[in-house]
Design an enzyme around this catalytic site. Structure first.
Site, short mmCIF file in Angstrom:
data_model
loop_
_atom_site.label_atom_id
_atom_site.label_comp_id
_atom_site.label_asym_id
_atom_site.label_seq_id
_atom_site.Cartn_x
_atom_site.Cartn_y
_atom_site.Cartn_z
N HIS A 127 -0.82 -0.75 -9.76
CA HIS A 127 -1.33 -1.23 -9.43
C HIS A 127 -2.15 -2.58 -9.79
O HIS A 127 -3.61 -3.21 -9.15
CB HIS A 127 -2.74 -0.67 -8.33
N ARG A 136 1.23 -1.33 0.29
CA ARG A 136 0.04 -0.29 -0.20
C ARG A 136 1.06 1.30 0.20
O ARG A 136 1.52 0.98 0.77
CB ARG A 136 -0.82 0.22 1.37
N GLU A 196 -4.32 6.67 -5.64
CA GLU A 196 -4.23 6.21 -6.69
C GLU A 196 -5.67 6.51 -7.56
O GLU A 196 -6.79 6.72 -7.06
CB GLU A 196 -4.78 4.69 -7.01
C1 8YV Z 1 -6.59 -5.65 -5.48
C2 8YV Z 1 -5.06 -5.64 -3.85
O1 8YV Z 1 -7.19 -6.45 -6.13
O2 8YV Z 1 -5.80 -7.48 -2.79
C3 8YV Z 1 -4.50 -6.29 -2.32
O3 8YV Z 1 -5.38 -6.22 -1.49
O4 8YV Z 1 -4.49 -4.53 -3.98
C4 8YV Z 1 -5.15 -5.24 -5.29
O5 8YV Z 1 -5.03 -7.01 -5.54
C5 8YV Z 1 -6.46 -4.27 -6.30
O6 8YV Z 1 -6.79 -3.37 -5.65
C6 8YV Z 1 -8.50 -4.46 -6.36
O7 8YV Z 1 -9.26 -4.66 -5.58
#
Ligand code: 8YV
Length: 320
Positions: A286, A238, A267
């Site tokens: 991402h 993150r 983002e």
């Molecule tokens: C998400 C992610 O798929 O799973 C997570 O926590 O950060 C990604 O795999 C993406 O951000 C869509 O919500």
């Protein structure tokens, strides 16, 4: 009246078909914009279930007015967009998508690490821009990966999957985590060290921790200064775990050598963000879990979790 389900992004028809046969289902249809807050709040007021993305804030305000809501299925393993306490108070089940995305996210993390250290993106740009006129011994010379030290911050299942890949590259793997992982130490040969030792000893610092009050802003100017000036910083977790201004300065000052980033404080990041102007930064939008198979598995898991809760059963992957 059938229970109403709101899905905040357009998902493939085949995935939502099982829901449509039983429930009143509506999806946000625009692919180039996310559902505006006022629409999300309005839909949540009527919904028995929401299928949400990380970019949708499921906060106290939303939950308080969602009188029929039983389940929020978040299309991600992370759930930092959701107020878990407010959900618990309201008796709303929250589900996420662990396990199905572990290997895919580890693959992408490694791709980012390799692209950054071996300057793959720069090299691609170089050749496509017609700059390859002759060969020279140090042309686009990068940094070796094999036999180097990786320091993983956040040793969950994705961390372990990355460690397994690193071992295949004959790397030494250090980790730092809220709790020690004796089984991973034994089976993978990874070594637990303090956060400061991760910073001081790693050639690659790889962040794979969840975003929470403990990890938010974990990387500031001080942390980058403690890293080797040859180190490469990888963040596939993150953006808010890192102070981006401090990262930018560290890169500019040469406190560290490069960064591979799949996530950002804001983002989508704007294309003129100063971090994106640096050659030693490889940036991705991402896409950690974004393989076709895995995204399909994640969506299907969300659908199954919603079906389970609305039938009164336990969902496969509730957030505890
Ligand atoms: C998400 C992610 O798929 O799973 C997570 O926590 O950060 C990604 O795999 C993406 O951000 C869509 O919500």
């Amino acid at each position: 009246m059938k229970p109403f389900i709101y899905i905040t992004r357009k998902l493939p028809e085949a995935v939502v078909a099982p829901l449509k046969s039983e429930f009143d289902v509506e999806m946000w249809e625009k692919e180039d914009a996310q559902v505006p807050r006022d629409i999300l709040l309005e839909k949540a007021e009527k919904a028995s279930a929401l299928l949400t993305m990380l970019s949708d804030k499921v906060d106290r305000e939303l939950l308080q007015n969602a009188s029929y809501l039983k389940v929020v299925a978040n299309l991600a393993v992370g759930f930092d967009n959701i107020d878990l306490e407010a959900a618990k108070e309201k008796g709303v089940t929250i589900t996420n998508t662990p396990d199905v995305l572990t290997e895919t996210t580890a693959d992408l993390t490694f791709a980012l690490l390799m692209a950054t250290s071996r300057r793959v993106v720069e090299a691609d740009r170089y050749i496509k821009e017609g700059k390859w006129k002759s060969w020279s011994p140090l042309l686009l010379a990068g940094t070796d990966i094999h036999h180097k030290t990786m320091g993983i911050v956040g040793m969950g299942s994705i961390g372990e999957a990355v460690a397994r890949r690193a071992k295949g590259f004959n790397m030494e793997v250090l980790y730092h985590n809220r709790s020690r992982k004796p089984e991973a130490e034994e089976t993978l040969g990874v070594r637990y060290v303090s956060f400061d030792d991760i910073l001081a000893q790693s050639d690659f610092v790889v962040v794979l921790a969840p975003l929470n009050t403990e990890t938010q802003g974990m990387f500031q100017e001080d942390q980058f200064r403690k890293m080797k000036n040859t180190a490469i910083f990888i963040n596939a977790a993150r953006g808010a775990i890192v102070n981006e201004a401090a990262l930018l300065q560290a890169l500019k000052r040469g406190d560290i050598a490069g960064a591979g980033l799949d996530v950002f404080e804001t983002e989508p990041i704007s294309e003129d963000h100063p971090l994106l102007q640096l050659d030693q930064v490889v940036a991705l939008p991402h896409i950690g879990s974004s393989s076709k198979d895995t995204r399909l598995d994640m969506m299907t898991l969300c659908v199954e979790n919603i079906q389970a809760v609305l039938k009164g059963d336990n969902p496969k992957t509730a957030v505890k």
